[in-house]
Scaffold this active site. Sequence first.
Site, short mmCIF file in Angstrom:
data_model
loop_
_atom_site.label_atom_id
_atom_site.label_comp_id
_atom_site.label_asym_id
_atom_site.label_seq_id
_atom_site.Cartn_x
_atom_site.Cartn_y
_atom_site.Cartn_z
N LYS A 1 44.66 -0.69 -36.67
CA LYS A 1 45.39 -1.03 -37.84
C LYS A 1 46.75 -0.60 -37.99
CE LYS A 1 44.54 -1.72 -42.82
NZ LYS A 1 43.76 -1.56 -44.06
N SER B 1 42.34 -5.74 -46.89
CA SER B 1 43.81 -5.56 -46.31
C SER B 1 43.89 -5.52 -44.70
CB SER B 1 44.52 -4.27 -46.71
OG SER B 1 43.83 -3.20 -46.38
N SER C 1 38.48 -2.84 -47.63
CA SER C 1 39.55 -3.44 -46.90
C SER C 1 38.94 -3.63 -45.59
CB SER C 1 40.54 -2.67 -46.96
OG SER C 1 41.63 -2.92 -47.91
#
Lengths: 483, 107
Positions: free
Chosen positions: A80, A155, A179
């Site tokens: 990420k 997210s 997330s």
Amino acid sequence: MKPLHHFSAVELTESFQKGEVSATEIAEYFLERIEKHNSDLGAFLTVFEPRMLQKAKELDEKRANKEPLGRLAGVPIAIKDNTHVQGEITSCGSKFQEGYRAPFSATVVRLLEEEGALLTGKANLDEFAMGSSNENSAFYSVKNPQDPTRVPGGSSGGSAALVGAGLSLIATGSDTGGSIRQPAAFCGIVGYKPTYGRVSRYGLVAFGSSLDQIGPFAANVGDIALSMGVMGRFCEKDATSLELPQEHYPLSQDLSNVVFGAPYHYLEGLRDDVKENYLASLEKLKSLGAQVVDIDLDILKYSLAVYYILSTAEASTNLARFDGIRYGKRAQTESLDAIIDRSREEGFGAEVKRRIMLGTYVLASGYQNAYYTKALKVRTRIVDAFETVFNTCDAIAMPVAPSGAFKAGTIREPLQMYLQDIFTIPANLAGLPAISVPSGLCQEGMPLGLQIVGPQLSDTSVIQYGYAFEKAVSPLPKGAFYE
Amino acid sequence: MRYPRLPMEDLDRKTLDYLKRLCRIQLTDAEEKDLGQSLKNILEYMEFLKEVDTEEVEPCYFVLQGLQQEHQREDVPGTPLSRETFLANAPDQIGGMVRIPPVMGGE
């Protein structure tokens, strides 16, 4: 041999170690898939082509020399883009950090690379991990690999979408209020949020430090177990890291003598199709020998309010460092004060500004007791409620999100978007481990997930329960990107 | 417990200006309109917490109570990243330091 992206990570590393496929073949295969699909999917912000090919070459040489290869040797893994990989961009999905190159690697990145992972690139995300649909990325939004007109969740939407589309076998995410788990459910894959403190946060750009936790995404629970065995290590550079023995996450399908708590009352008002899927999931747990009992967790209805006070308060403090002075985008202007104000104006997107302002408000003199301290006290009550409930059950089974993936652009009101996290936030508030496992489809044909939440430190059990459940559910369709 | 009067109805330009100053963020006109309304909605939603009884409840600052071992590293210098590494991301630099505009008057 089946296509390489249909392998599990466990199978692929085994195949590489046996000499059936080379790391270079794996790297080239996945780079080609990324090249083919990423412009439509938007899941990667950076692709590590030279880094990946170099690492693959090293792995092939090691194998030829019969040197130890590591537990993730040859497994393509994405990171990420709020987590540092030394020498690569960490954009956090923000214009502010565009071009920022990480001076060091996060501990999880170091651990993955030490075990032979092939890092594929950096995954798109909502700016500074603030969002539930990936529509807040400053660069481009991510599409759901099952249906590109729908969001992948957020997210960590890029991480979930790229695993769902078979562009890497594992991806890391960070989970502050859901997330990892919500995008995993939306994309029909598995996502795991470990116990707070199990995985080092060193090298993760902080959002809400008391809530943030790094964890893995994979297409199956076995690969979650494999990656957690590598990532879940004590780290002296993270003051909240737990000094625990390394776990091996054994897997078994037996759920006899396991008691799941179902917070039926808290789930009143759930959409019919989501409720039906949830109840069917409970029946599956029972069919595996588990017992399901009704539990009282009504206090969780306050979680969302507590979360948006505490996470924004922490974010407003954590994001104060982005001032355009030492790094990040500096506005071209005359005075020091103007540099700070203008850099933040130009660098941050609307949602980040909203959360910084909200966090500043709840911490402001005169309001702090009414909001921040009150929320901390309700957090204590939530932690206590979980403790009480875990006296009567081994784990809690609940939905991941109130719906399946929704159409892009359909949720515009911030509070409505925040409600996406209503079932995932409680685990963050209490520091609990929680897994999201695909459980079927909603009425629009999009994937849904079952969430299993355990007491602190019960990571091994939660992953094992998730594994047993996964084996009882028919595999979901994978979508056009995967084929 | 008594709560200060929350400036819900006056989450107006004055409050927003105060917040902008505290946050060191400037807003465009469109952002200001959107933010004012959404902040008001969110703060109203948070009012919901008032109904929870928190008499005699301690605030939870840290969720790992009792789990974390006391570990402090040895008090010896480590090997920090080099000055060049730190400065590599600086928007402007001079003589091994971050450069900013003059903060004293020109005269």
